[in-house]
Write a protein that holds these residues in place. Structure first.
Motif, PDB file in Angstrom:
ATOM      1  N   MET A 226      65.377  63.402  10.209  1.00 19.97           N
ATOM      2  CA  MET A 226      65.436  61.950  10.377  1.00 19.97           C
ATOM      3  C   MET A 226      65.934  61.592  11.778  1.00 19.97           C
ATOM      4  O   MET A 226      65.430  60.643  12.406  1.00 19.97           O
ATOM      5  CB  MET A 226      66.360  61.341   9.319  1.00 19.97           C
ATOM      6  CG  MET A 226      65.810  61.377   7.904  1.00 19.97           C
ATOM      7  SD  MET A 226      64.240  60.480   7.746  1.00 19.97           S
ATOM      8  CE  MET A 226      64.723  58.839   8.314  1.00 19.97           C
ATOM      9  N   ALA A 227      66.910  62.355  12.286  1.00 17.25           N
ATOM     10  CA  ALA A 227      67.381  62.120  13.656  1.00 17.25           C
ATOM     11  C   ALA A 227      66.246  62.358  14.652  1.00 17.25           C
ATOM     12  O   ALA A 227      66.084  61.608  15.632  1.00 17.25           O
ATOM     13  CB  ALA A 227      68.570  63.020  13.963  1.00 17.25           C
ATOM     14  N   LEU A 228      65.431  63.405  14.408  1.00 13.84           N
ATOM     15  CA  LEU A 228      64.273  63.666  15.265  1.00 13.84           C
ATOM     16  C   LEU A 228      63.287  62.510  15.241  1.00 13.84           C
ATOM     17  O   LEU A 228      62.723  62.133  16.268  1.00 13.84           O
ATOM     18  CB  LEU A 228      63.557  64.935  14.812  1.00 13.84           C
ATOM     19  CG  LEU A 228      64.065  66.287  15.286  1.00 13.84           C
ATOM     20  CD1 LEU A 228      63.165  67.394  14.753  1.00 13.84           C
ATOM     21  CD2 LEU A 228      64.102  66.348  16.813  1.00 13.84           C
ATOM     22  N   LEU A 229      63.062  61.951  14.046  1.00 12.36           N
ATOM     23  CA  LEU A 229      62.140  60.829  13.916  1.00 12.36           C
ATOM     24  C   LEU A 229      62.596  59.656  14.775  1.00 12.36           C
ATOM     25  O   LEU A 229      61.807  59.098  15.562  1.00 12.36           O
ATOM     26  CB  LEU A 229      62.048  60.406  12.448  1.00 12.36           C
ATOM     27  CG  LEU A 229      61.279  59.112  12.176  1.00 12.36           C
ATOM     28  CD1 LEU A 229      59.807  59.279  12.522  1.00 12.36           C
ATOM     29  CD2 LEU A 229      61.454  58.687  10.720  1.00 12.36           C
ATOM     30  N   TYR A 230      63.854  59.273  14.649  1.00 15.83           N
ATOM     31  CA  TYR A 230      64.341  58.126  15.415  1.00 15.83           C
ATOM     32  C   TYR A 230      64.395  58.425  16.907  1.00 15.83           C
ATOM     33  O   TYR A 230      64.152  57.532  17.740  1.00 15.83           O
ATOM     34  CB  TYR A 230      65.707  57.688  14.885  1.00 15.83           C
ATOM     35  CG  TYR A 230      65.615  56.955  13.567  1.00 15.83           C
ATOM     36  CD1 TYR A 230      64.954  55.731  13.486  1.00 15.83           C
ATOM     37  CD2 TYR A 230      66.160  57.486  12.405  1.00 15.83           C
ATOM     38  CE1 TYR A 230      64.855  55.050  12.278  1.00 15.83           C
ATOM     39  CE2 TYR A 230      66.061  56.815  11.198  1.00 15.83           C
ATOM     40  CZ  TYR A 230      65.398  55.600  11.142  1.00 15.83           C
ATOM     41  OH  TYR A 230      65.291  54.930   9.946  1.00 15.83           O
ATOM     42  N   ALA A 231      64.693  59.663  17.281  1.00 12.23           N
ATOM     43  CA  ALA A 231      64.662  60.020  18.701  1.00 12.23           C
ATOM     44  C   ALA A 231      63.246  59.888  19.263  1.00 12.23           C
ATOM     45  O   ALA A 231      63.050  59.481  20.417  1.00 12.23           O
ATOM     46  CB  ALA A 231      65.182  61.451  18.893  1.00 12.23           C
ATOM     47  N   THR A 232      62.245  60.211  18.449  1.00  9.98           N
ATOM     48  CA  THR A 232      60.855  60.054  18.866  1.00  9.98           C
ATOM     49  C   THR A 232      60.516  58.581  19.057  1.00  9.98           C
ATOM     50  O   THR A 232      59.773  58.218  19.979  1.00  9.98           O
ATOM     51  CB  THR A 232      59.910  60.694  17.833  1.00  9.98           C
ATOM     52  OG1 THR A 232      60.282  62.062  17.655  1.00  9.98           O
ATOM     53  CG2 THR A 232      58.465  60.630  18.300  1.00  9.98           C
ATOM     54  N   HIS A 233      61.062  57.720  18.208  1.00 12.53           N
ATOM     55  CA  HIS A 233      60.860  56.280  18.381  1.00 12.53           C
ATOM     56  C   HIS A 233      61.428  55.805  19.722  1.00 12.53           C
ATOM     57  O   HIS A 233      60.828  54.959  20.397  1.00 12.53           O
ATOM     58  CB  HIS A 233      61.529  55.513  17.242  1.00 12.53           C
ATOM     59  CG  HIS A 233      60.861  55.700  15.920  1.00 12.53           C
ATOM     60  ND1 HIS A 233      61.299  55.073  14.770  1.00 12.53           N
ATOM     61  CD2 HIS A 233      59.784  56.451  15.553  1.00 12.53           C
ATOM     62  CE1 HIS A 233      60.514  55.428  13.759  1.00 12.53           C
ATOM     63  NE2 HIS A 233      59.603  56.264  14.218  1.00 12.53           N
ATOM     64  N   VAL A 234      62.588  56.339  20.083  1.00 11.54           N
ATOM     65  CA  VAL A 234      63.184  55.968  21.381  1.00 11.54           C
ATOM     66  C   VAL A 234      62.285  56.444  22.524  1.00 11.54           C
ATOM     67  O   VAL A 234      62.020  55.695  23.477  1.00 11.54           O
ATOM     68  CB  VAL A 234      64.599  56.557  21.506  1.00 11.54           C
ATOM     69  CG1 VAL A 234      65.160  56.304  22.907  1.00 11.54           C
ATOM     70  CG2 VAL A 234      65.526  55.963  20.450  1.00 11.54           C
ATOM     71  N   ARG A 235      61.798  57.667  22.437  1.00 11.39           N
ATOM     72  CA  ARG A 235      60.903  58.203  23.472  1.00 11.39           C
ATOM     73  C   ARG A 235      59.650  57.351  23.613  1.00 11.39           C
ATOM     74  O   ARG A 235      59.182  57.085  24.725  1.00 11.39           O
ATOM     75  CB  ARG A 235      60.501  59.636  23.134  1.00 11.39           C
ATOM     76  CG  ARG A 235      61.566  60.689  23.359  1.00 11.39           C
ATOM     77  CD  ARG A 235      61.025  62.062  22.980  1.00 11.39           C
ATOM     78  NE  ARG A 235      59.792  62.368  23.694  1.00 11.39           N
ATOM     79  CZ  ARG A 235      58.810  63.131  23.217  1.00 11.39           C
ATOM     80  NH1 ARG A 235      58.910  63.649  21.994  1.00 11.39           N
ATOM     81  NH2 ARG A 235      57.737  63.374  23.943  1.00 11.39           N
ATOM     82  N   ALA A 236      59.104  56.921  22.490  1.00 15.14           N
ATOM     83  CA  ALA A 236      57.883  56.117  22.524  1.00 15.14           C
ATOM     84  C   ALA A 236      58.118  54.794  23.252  1.00 15.14           C
ATOM     85  O   ALA A 236      57.244  54.319  23.996  1.00 15.14           O
ATOM     86  CB  ALA A 236      57.380  55.864  21.107  1.00 15.14           C
TER      87      ALA A 236
END
Length: 277
Positions: A226-236
């Motif tokens: 889940m932390a990876l998912l939200y970090a990907t949202h930040v990158r996007a």
């Protein structure tokens, strides 16, 4: 146009102890002609799923199995079996209409515009109601902009290029029983657009023992993905793939919350006495 016998779509189904449902789904789909295959990975089922699927004689059915490791690993293995140009991830308790499958095959047979990775479609619920929000008028967006900037919520059905999807899979998911499928779509959103099709492809079923009805507990248990998912949202957002500051703020908070939970879990595993025997 596609060559006769060419597989253009792989329908990838992870399953666990749902012999009757998955077998009925496979048999129904195989009555539809066309260049597709069905890749089922049986995640340590104890109800005879492997044996039941073995009674279905079709070159378009690929079955693999492993000891029970959770949906994340089962999905990874199902997708690794895929030979088609496109992949559709499918749950064993859902259905796809014959007309919907034929429409999807027609889309997969056409060239994609430059920079596009695939298509996204609607689903209906058990009472025939359309699930979630409509797509924006524009035919093209990306998976995160649809949610963040256009407010498209609810389960949809995605069909994307197999090579891109396999590259977006999180191989470390073998450590976790659940990795959100949305992590795949979010990773793809950083590089690719998707074509929105205002067409219903199939029906979504929410079983009481399914993941959707137990999602809060599952998220807490496997916090790192889940932390990876939200970090990907930040990158996007940094890559300019959506504009919503509200969505960005939620992503930053998600990194903090689930990153903290993952760190606490890791520390507990390292604590003296945490490893017994």
């Amino acid at each position: 146009m596609t060559a006769a016998g060419e597989i253009i779509l792989s329908i990838c189904i992870p399953t666990y102890n749902r012999r009757e449902r998955v077998a009925a789904l496979v048999r129904d789909l195989l009555t539809v002609p066309g260049g597709f295959e069905i890749c089922v990975h049986v995640d340590g089922s104890t109800d005879g799923t492997v044996e039941e699927l073995a009674t279905i004689a079709s070159p378009r059915l690929v079955v693999s199995s492993s000891p029970n490791g959770g949906r994340a690993n089962a999905l990874l293995e199902a997708c690794r079996q895929a030979r088609g140009r496109f992949i559709m991830i499918f749950d064993d308790d859902d259905t796809i209409s014959h007309d919907g499958l034929l429409i999807a095959l027609g889309d997969c047979a056409r060239p994609l515009p430059d920079g596009a990775v695939g298509y996204v479609y609607h689903l209906i619920g058990e009472q025939g109601e359309r699930i979630g929000d409509p797509f924006p008028m524009m035919p093209r967006s990306n998976f995160l902009a649809l949610r963040a900037d256009h407010g498209v919520r609810g389960d949809k059905k995605e069909i994307v290029l197999a090579d891109a999807l396999k590259a977006a899979l999180y191989d470390g998911q073998r450590r976790f029983r659940r990795v959100p499928t949305s992590l795949i779509w979010s990773r793809l959103a950083i590089r690719y657009d998707v074509i929105c099709r205002d067409i219903v492809l199939g029906r979504k079923v929410y079983l009481t023992d399914g993941m959707t009805n137990n999602i809060s507990r599952l998220k807490a248990r496997d916090a790192y993905p889940m932390a990876l998912l939200y970090a990907t949202h930040v990158r996007a957002f940094v890559h300019g793939r959506y504009r919503s500051l509200r969505f960005l703020a939620k992503a930053v908070a998600g990194v903090a919350v689930y990153g903290g939970r993952a760190a606490i879990g890791a520390l507990r595993c390292l604590a003296p006495g945490s490893m017994n025997g």
